[in-house]
Motif scaffolding. Structure first.
Motif, PDB file in Angstrom:
ATOM      1  N   LYS A 537       1.002  -1.355  -0.493  1.00  0.00           N
ATOM      2  CA  LYS A 537       0.140  -0.055   0.089  1.00  0.00           C
ATOM      3  C   LYS A 537       0.942   1.471  -0.001  1.00  0.00           C
ATOM      4  CE  LYS A 537      -3.980   2.277   2.052  1.00  0.00           C
ATOM      5  NZ  LYS A 537      -4.652   1.293   3.725  1.00  0.00           N
ATOM      6  N   HIS A 538       1.843   1.585   0.856  1.00  0.00           N
ATOM      7  CA  HIS A 538       2.611   2.391   1.007  1.00  0.00           C
ATOM      8  C   HIS A 538       4.289   2.283   1.071  1.00  0.00           C
ATOM      9  CE1 HIS A 538      -0.482   5.569   0.446  1.00  0.00           C
ATOM     10  NE2 HIS A 538      -1.206   4.921   1.459  1.00  0.00           N
ATOM     11  N   ILE A 539       5.032   2.842   0.969  1.00  0.00           N
ATOM     12  CA  ILE A 539       6.354   2.466   1.308  1.00  0.00           C
ATOM     13  C   ILE A 539       7.537   3.703   1.356  1.00  0.00           C
ATOM     14  CG2 ILE A 539       7.246   2.258  -0.808  1.00  0.00           C
ATOM     15  CD1 ILE A 539       8.841  -0.572  -0.149  1.00  0.00           C
ATOM     16  N   ASP A 540       8.183   3.013   2.662  1.00  0.00           N
ATOM     17  CA  ASP A 540       8.988   4.974   2.776  1.00  0.00           C
ATOM     18  C   ASP A 540      10.268   3.789   3.042  1.00  0.00           C
ATOM     19  OD1 ASP A 540      10.571   6.951   3.412  1.00  0.00           O
ATOM     20  OD2 ASP A 540       8.661   7.900   4.472  1.00  0.00           O
ATOM     21  N   ARG A 541      11.545   4.873   3.833  1.00  0.00           N
ATOM     22  CA  ARG A 541      12.628   4.766   3.547  1.00  0.00           C
ATOM     23  C   ARG A 541      12.709   3.366   4.407  1.00  0.00           C
ATOM     24  NH1 ARG A 541      15.474   8.406   5.991  1.00  0.00           N
ATOM     25  NH2 ARG A 541      13.395   9.868   6.776  1.00  0.00           N
ATOM     26  N   THR A 581      -7.486 -12.370  13.898  1.00  0.00           N
ATOM     27  CA  THR A 581      -8.930 -12.413  12.040  1.00  0.00           C
ATOM     28  C   THR A 581      -8.580 -10.737  12.098  1.00  0.00           C
ATOM     29  OG1 THR A 581      -9.731 -13.238  13.791  1.00  0.00           O
ATOM     30  CG2 THR A 581      -7.510 -15.010  12.639  1.00  0.00           C
ATOM     31  N   SER A 582      -8.606  -9.934  12.453  1.00  0.00           N
ATOM     32  CA  SER A 582      -9.719  -8.486  12.697  1.00  0.00           C
ATOM     33  C   SER A 582      -8.662  -7.509  11.715  1.00  0.00           C
ATOM     34  CB  SER A 582     -10.355  -8.090  12.881  1.00  0.00           C
ATOM     35  OG  SER A 582      -9.406  -8.005  14.135  1.00  0.00           O
ATOM     36  N   SER A 583      -7.394  -8.211  11.648  1.00  0.00           N
ATOM     37  CA  SER A 583      -6.496  -7.517  10.839  1.00  0.00           C
ATOM     38  C   SER A 583      -7.100  -7.344   9.365  1.00  0.00           C
ATOM     39  CB  SER A 583      -5.226  -7.594  11.702  1.00  0.00           C
ATOM     40  OG  SER A 583      -5.209  -7.138  12.569  1.00  0.00           O
ATOM     41  N   HIS A 584      -6.168  -6.104   8.584  1.00  0.00           N
ATOM     42  CA  HIS A 584      -6.360  -6.898   7.254  1.00  0.00           C
ATOM     43  C   HIS A 584      -5.167  -5.085   6.250  1.00  0.00           C
ATOM     44  CE1 HIS A 584      -7.882  -2.144   6.954  1.00  0.00           C
ATOM     45  NE2 HIS A 584      -8.666  -2.826   7.805  1.00  0.00           N
ATOM     46  N   ASP A 585      -4.269  -5.402   7.476  1.00  0.00           N
ATOM     47  CA  ASP A 585      -3.259  -4.297   7.115  1.00  0.00           C
ATOM     48  C   ASP A 585      -1.764  -4.382   7.862  1.00  0.00           C
ATOM     49  OD1 ASP A 585      -4.376  -2.998   9.068  1.00  0.00           O
ATOM     50  OD2 ASP A 585      -4.126  -0.928   7.419  1.00  0.00           O
ATOM     51  N   PHE A 586      -0.697  -4.270   8.140  1.00  0.00           N
ATOM     52  CA  PHE A 586       0.440  -3.940   8.879  1.00  0.00           C
ATOM     53  C   PHE A 586       1.350  -3.321   8.174  1.00  0.00           C
ATOM     54  CE2 PHE A 586       3.864  -5.914  10.441  1.00  0.00           C
ATOM     55  CZ  PHE A 586       3.656  -5.425  12.236  1.00  0.00           C
ATOM     56  N   VAL A 587       2.376  -3.161   9.256  1.00  0.00           N
ATOM     57  CA  VAL A 587       3.236  -1.821   9.107  1.00  0.00           C
ATOM     58  C   VAL A 587       4.673  -2.417   9.335  1.00  0.00           C
ATOM     59  CG1 VAL A 587       4.240   0.661   9.010  1.00  0.00           C
ATOM     60  CG2 VAL A 587       1.707   0.737   8.894  1.00  0.00           C
ATOM     61  N   LEU A 588       5.565  -2.712   8.489  1.00  0.00           N
ATOM     62  CA  LEU A 588       6.897  -2.978   8.595  1.00  0.00           C
ATOM     63  C   LEU A 588       7.630  -2.088   9.341  1.00  0.00           C
ATOM     64  CD1 LEU A 588       7.523  -5.640   5.885  1.00  0.00           C
ATOM     65  CD2 LEU A 588       6.318  -5.930   7.757  1.00  0.00           C
ATOM     66  N   PRO A 589       7.709  -2.669  10.668  1.00  0.00           N
ATOM     67  CA  PRO A 589       8.944  -1.849  10.797  1.00  0.00           C
ATOM     68  C   PRO A 589      10.167  -1.515  10.906  1.00  0.00           C
ATOM     69  CG  PRO A 589       7.549  -2.691  12.773  1.00  0.00           C
ATOM     70  CD  PRO A 589       7.987  -3.658  11.289  1.00  0.00           C
ATOM     71  N   ASP A 590      10.837  -1.031  11.119  1.00  0.00           N
ATOM     72  CA  ASP A 590      12.340  -0.557  11.573  1.00  0.00           C
ATOM     73  C   ASP A 590      13.161  -1.103   9.959  1.00  0.00           C
ATOM     74  OD1 ASP A 590      12.044   0.610  14.066  1.00  0.00           O
ATOM     75  OD2 ASP A 590      11.865  -1.666  14.885  1.00  0.00           O
ATOM     76  N   THR A 619      12.913  -0.632  -0.520  1.00  0.00           N
ATOM     77  CA  THR A 619      12.805   0.671   0.338  1.00  0.00           C
ATOM     78  C   THR A 619      12.951   1.691  -0.781  1.00  0.00           C
ATOM     79  OG1 THR A 619      14.227   0.167   2.289  1.00  0.00           O
ATOM     80  CG2 THR A 619      12.256  -0.594   2.844  1.00  0.00           C
ATOM     81  N   LEU A 620      12.872   2.759   0.402  1.00  0.00           N
ATOM     82  CA  LEU A 620      13.070   4.121  -0.788  1.00  0.00           C
ATOM     83  C   LEU A 620      15.382   4.074  -0.024  1.00  0.00           C
ATOM     84  CD1 LEU A 620      10.519   6.300  -1.189  1.00  0.00           C
ATOM     85  CD2 LEU A 620      11.159   4.912  -2.584  1.00  0.00           C
ATOM     86  N   ALA A 621      15.261   4.916  -0.712  1.00  0.00           N
ATOM     87  CA  ALA A 621      17.271   5.366  -0.783  1.00  0.00           C
ATOM     88  C   ALA A 621      16.688   6.457   0.089  1.00  0.00           C
ATOM     89  CB  ALA A 621      17.396   5.385  -1.724  1.00  0.00           C
ATOM     90  N   PRO A 622      17.617   7.104   0.833  1.00  0.00           N
ATOM     91  CA  PRO A 622      18.009   8.466   1.863  1.00  0.00           C
ATOM     92  C   PRO A 622      17.686   9.368   1.117  1.00  0.00           C
ATOM     93  CG  PRO A 622      19.453   6.453   2.577  1.00  0.00           C
ATOM     94  CD  PRO A 622      18.948   6.179   1.141  1.00  0.00           C
TER      95      PRO A 622
END
Length: 840
Positions: A537-541, A581-590, A619-622
């Motif tokens: 859905k979204h991606i950052d550094r 089971t109610s989750s439908h998204d997740f943010v991968l940290p660190d 992931t995106l570059a700095p």
């Protein structure tokens, strides 16, 4: 110990070779006895001869047993000048060992002599002596058991003699029989035997410590004869032989030729080819009648038969069992109970299609042999007539019946006869069950229970098949419970885990059946078949947001309990997180910037887990994110500036020269709306604008007369001339534009010279007008602005510095200018309202 002794001998030999010449044959070992009883003592002495007298009197003699030094040696000097050392070994526990005598020579030991010591036991008494006379080879073979190992070389000898009576007196000696090494039997040939006469036989064992003999046998060689086994055959059928009864078989045998004239008896043993069945012994059988009928067997069963014989009534030995013979016992008519089940389908008002199923249930513990099944019925009004419906080897049959027939008969048959007929009644008029319920015992068993009907039935018929409901009769398994008082049964045949089953229970009464009842049940629930698919859905550094669409619940699958998301970096480091089971998204940290990650989702339930397909992301570059933001903001700002500038240019009322003129929409107007209408009689005559004979004219000025002119579109006569509209102020470039575009520039250095033409004459005066060329350097337009660019359509605008002088229509002018073929923005338009112009 043997290897050690060999090494010691080799070492001693090499040592003797390296000794000085004066030490050769210097010492000698003497033993009290070379072989002793294992564990007894032994004494040895080592003497140094006079040849070694030049050695110092203080020379020391040392003993070694094997590789170990032995203390306790007593050394003395004898009167003749020899040196002697004596040692006593109290216990010799090794069957074989080397005893060495050494002389201490400085800091080393020099070997003088070696002796091999042996220890063991006297031979044990041989026992279990037995002999067998073989009529085929005419030899007497005796065997015995030698007893325990003595650790010494032991010789066995079979001794015998001829005698009479009880072998008390030896009459004639028989040469000794010596077996080969390692054998404990020996064979006396026929030439040394005397049949029907007693013999004394024994075994003698001898070694270095003693001799032993076995108990003596006194026997007649014919009393220990061992016959060859007979050969079994199946009894050939013949008119003289009655066929065997059910459960019986007939056989015969042949004795060995060498025993044809010896009275004997035989034993027969048989074994069915069934798992776990043992041998059954039958006998004795008389040998004079070499045939036998064996009964009491399972019908239609394969049996393995073997036979052996012995000399009878005189003594002898049993022969070996004969080679095996396989025979099949006689058949009997099937003794079975046929459980049946059926389906009916009405084809038309007079015909019914019936599908009949059955199972043979043996009533006895025997190997039931059925060749086929026969279904028949008796038509009404035909006494004794039986009409077959189907004859098959399968366990089902499909046939058509008249709708009024309510009963058929089913029998099983083989070559011996038929079973009792099983009537099948097509009727459903009994009371139904009170209820039906199921429970999964384990992955391979299902318990089905029911509430008994109001009238106790004679039994129940249960059928089950994989669901959803399959075509009738396909992949169905069924069984019959003949106990009408039970309220449930366990289904274990063709039950697989994680499968939906349709179960049907039907009560069976005396002459009818009740209506069936159905229920669906799972043998065991299984894990989800697949996991939701991951989407980025979204991606950052340092983070990425993932989403997925939860799957709908599946029939027969356990409900989900949780999700587990896994992600792995390029260094194969794994991370995970557990979600509900109610989750439908997740943010991968660190996350690491500019790094590759592999992500997958696992959906879990109580029955198991399933993984989704893997998702790979970078992931995106700095600085990449800030650059995108800056570029986006700069682009928006530039777009806003352009929009504001365009709005200001278009909407400013004080502009004298707008970017484009206010021209009516050609698609919704005509030239007649802003050009005076020309009558039908007026026709424009336009000479060729590109006439090369005419000089190029850059500007034509029409001079008006001061007197009042006629109407704007009024004609003078029919001379063929035409007039132009009054409001038209035209600049006509005469000559080829392409030629003018390449004219050489003026050398004045101030500006390019532009030629103008002035038209003299009156529109009302007859005759042809005149024009005068003018050498003027003024720009084409009347304002102070420079000449318009190639993209500015301004040459048809009036001068803002002065009012436009109205042009008086003139026939000559009209003929010169003609229609507005070069009018900007109107070329190619269809002009309406000026019929004389036509379309241009």
């Amino acid at each position: 110990m043997v290897g050690l002794g060999t090494w010691s001998l080799t070492t001693a030999a090499l040592t003797l070779l390296l000794l000085p010449r004066s030490l050769e044959e210097c010492g000698h070992i003497s033993l009290s006895t070379p072989i002793v009883h294992l564990g007894d003592a032994i004494t040895a002495s080592c003497t140094i001869s006079q040849n070694c007298s030049r050695l110092s009197p203080g020379s020391q003699i040392v003993w070694k047993l094997g590789t170990e030094l032995q203390p306790g040696g007593r050394q003395q000097s004898l009167p003749d000048g020899t040196q002697e050392s004596t040692i006593t070994l109290p216990h010799l526990n090794d069957p074989w060992v080397l005893l060495s005598c050494y002389l201490r020579w400085g800091n080393s030991l020099q070997i003088l002599d070696q002796a091999k010591l042996q220890a063991g036991y006297p031979p044990a008494t041989p026992h279990n002596l037995s002999c067998i006379m073989n009529l085929t080879t005419d030899t007497l073979t005796c065997q015995w058991e030698p007893g325990p190992d003595t650790h010494l070389s032991t010789n066995f000898t079979l001794k015998s003699f001829k005698s009479r009576g009880n072998c008390q007196v030896q009459e004639e000696a028989i040469p000794d029989c010596v077996p080969k090494d390692g054998q404990s039997y020996c064979t006396i040939p026929r030439k040394h035997l005397q049949l029907y006469q007693s013999m004394g036989i024994w075994v003698q064992a001898k070694n270095a410590l003693g001799t032993s003999v076995s108990p003596r046998l006194c026997l007649d060689p014919m009393d220990v004869v061992k016959l060859e086994p007979p050969t079994l055959w199946a009894l050939d059928p013949s008119p003289e032989v009655i066929p065997p009864q059910p459960g019986c078989l007939q056989l015969r045998w042949e004795s060995w030729k060498s025993s044809l004239y010896i009275d004997q008896k035989c034993e027969l043993r048989h074994q069915p080819q069934l798992g776990g069945a043992g041998w059954t012994l039958v006998g004795p059988l008389p040998s004079k009648t070499p045939r036998h009928e064996l009964c009491g067997l399972l019908p239609s069963t394969v049996y393995t038969l073997q036979m052996r014989c012995i000399r009878w009534p005189l003594p002898g030995h049993w022969s070996d069992w004969s080679p095996s013979l396989q025979l099949t016992s006689a058949q009997r008519a099937p003794n079975v109970r046929l459980d049946t089940w059926w389906w009916q389908k009405k084809l038309d008002p007079r015909t019914v299609d019936v599908q009949l199923f059955w199972k043979p249930m043996p009533l006895e513990e025997d190997n039931m042999h059925i060749q086929g099944y026969l279904v028949s019925w008796r038509p009404s009004g035909q006494a004794g007539a039986v009409l077959p419906l189907c004859n098959t080897t399968e366990l089902n049959c499909t046939f058509h019946l008249p709708s009024e027939v309510q009963e058929v008969a089913l029998v099983a048959y083989n070559a011996a006869g038929t079973s009792q007929p099983a009537p099948v009644v097509f009727s459903r008029s009994g009371p139904p069950l009170g209820g039906l319920h199921t429970m999964a015992q384990d992955p391979h068993n299902l318990w089905v229970g029911w509430d008994p009907p109001s009238l106790q039935p004679q039994g129940y018929l249960i059928e089950w098949s994989p669901g959803p409901p399959s075509p009738r009769g396909s992949h169905k398994t069924w069984k019959t419970e003949h106990n009408g008082s039970i309220a449930g049964t366990l289904l274990h045949e063709n039950i697989r885990p994680f499968q939906l089953y349709e179960i049907t229970v039907t009560p069976m009464y005396q002459d009818t059946m009740g209506p069936p009842q159905h229920i669906y049940a799972y043998s065991q629930e299984t894990a989800p078949s697949h996991a939701p698919e991951l989407h980025l859905k979204h991606i950052d550094r340092t983070w990425a947001q993932l989403e997925w669409v939860p799957q709908a619940p599946e029939l027969g699958k356990s409900p989900l309990t949780h999700y587990t998301i896994f992600w792995t970096n390029a260094q194969h480091q794994s991370f995970s997180a557990i979600l509900n089971t109610s989750s439908h998204d997740f943010v991968l940290p660190d996350l690491e910037p500019a790094s590759l990650y592999h992500v997958h989702l696992m959906a879990s339930s109580q029955a198991g887990a399933t993984n989704s397909t893997s998702l790979t992301l970078m992931t995106l570059a700095p600085g990449e994110s800030k650059l995108h933001i800056i570029l986006s903001m700069f682009g928006l700002l530039l777009l806003l500036i352009c929009l504001c500038g365009a709005a200001r240019l278009c909407c400013r009322p004080s502009r004298k020269n707008p970017l484009w003129p206010s021209v009516p929409d050609p698609a919704h107007s005509s030239l007649g709306s802003w050009v005076p209408t020309i009558t039908a009689e007026e026709v424009f005559q336009l000479p060729s604008l590109w006439d090369p004979s005419m000089p190029p004219i850059t500007k034509i000025t029409v001079l008006e007369e001061e007197e009042k002119k006629p109407g704007p579109w009024e004609s003078n006569d029919s001379s063929g001339t035409c007039g132009l509209p009054t409001l038209v102020q035209a600049y006509v470039l005469q000559g080829d534009p392409r030629v003018s575009s390449i004219q050489p520039q003026s050398q004045s250095g101030i500006s390019d010279q532009v030629l103008y033409g002035q038209v003299l004459g009156s529109p009302t005066s007859p005759g042809q007008g005149h024009y005068i060329r003018c050498d003027s350097t003024q720009p084409l337009l009347g304002d102070l602005t420079p000449s318009p660019k190639s993209y500015e359509n301004l040459w048809f605008q009036t001068s803002p510095l002065k009012a436009a002088e109205p042009l008086v229509p003139n026939q000559e002018d009209d003929c010169v200018f003609g229609p507005l073929l070069d009018f900007p923005l109107l070329q190619g338009l269809q002009v309406h309202g000026v019929e004389g112009l036509g379309g241009f």
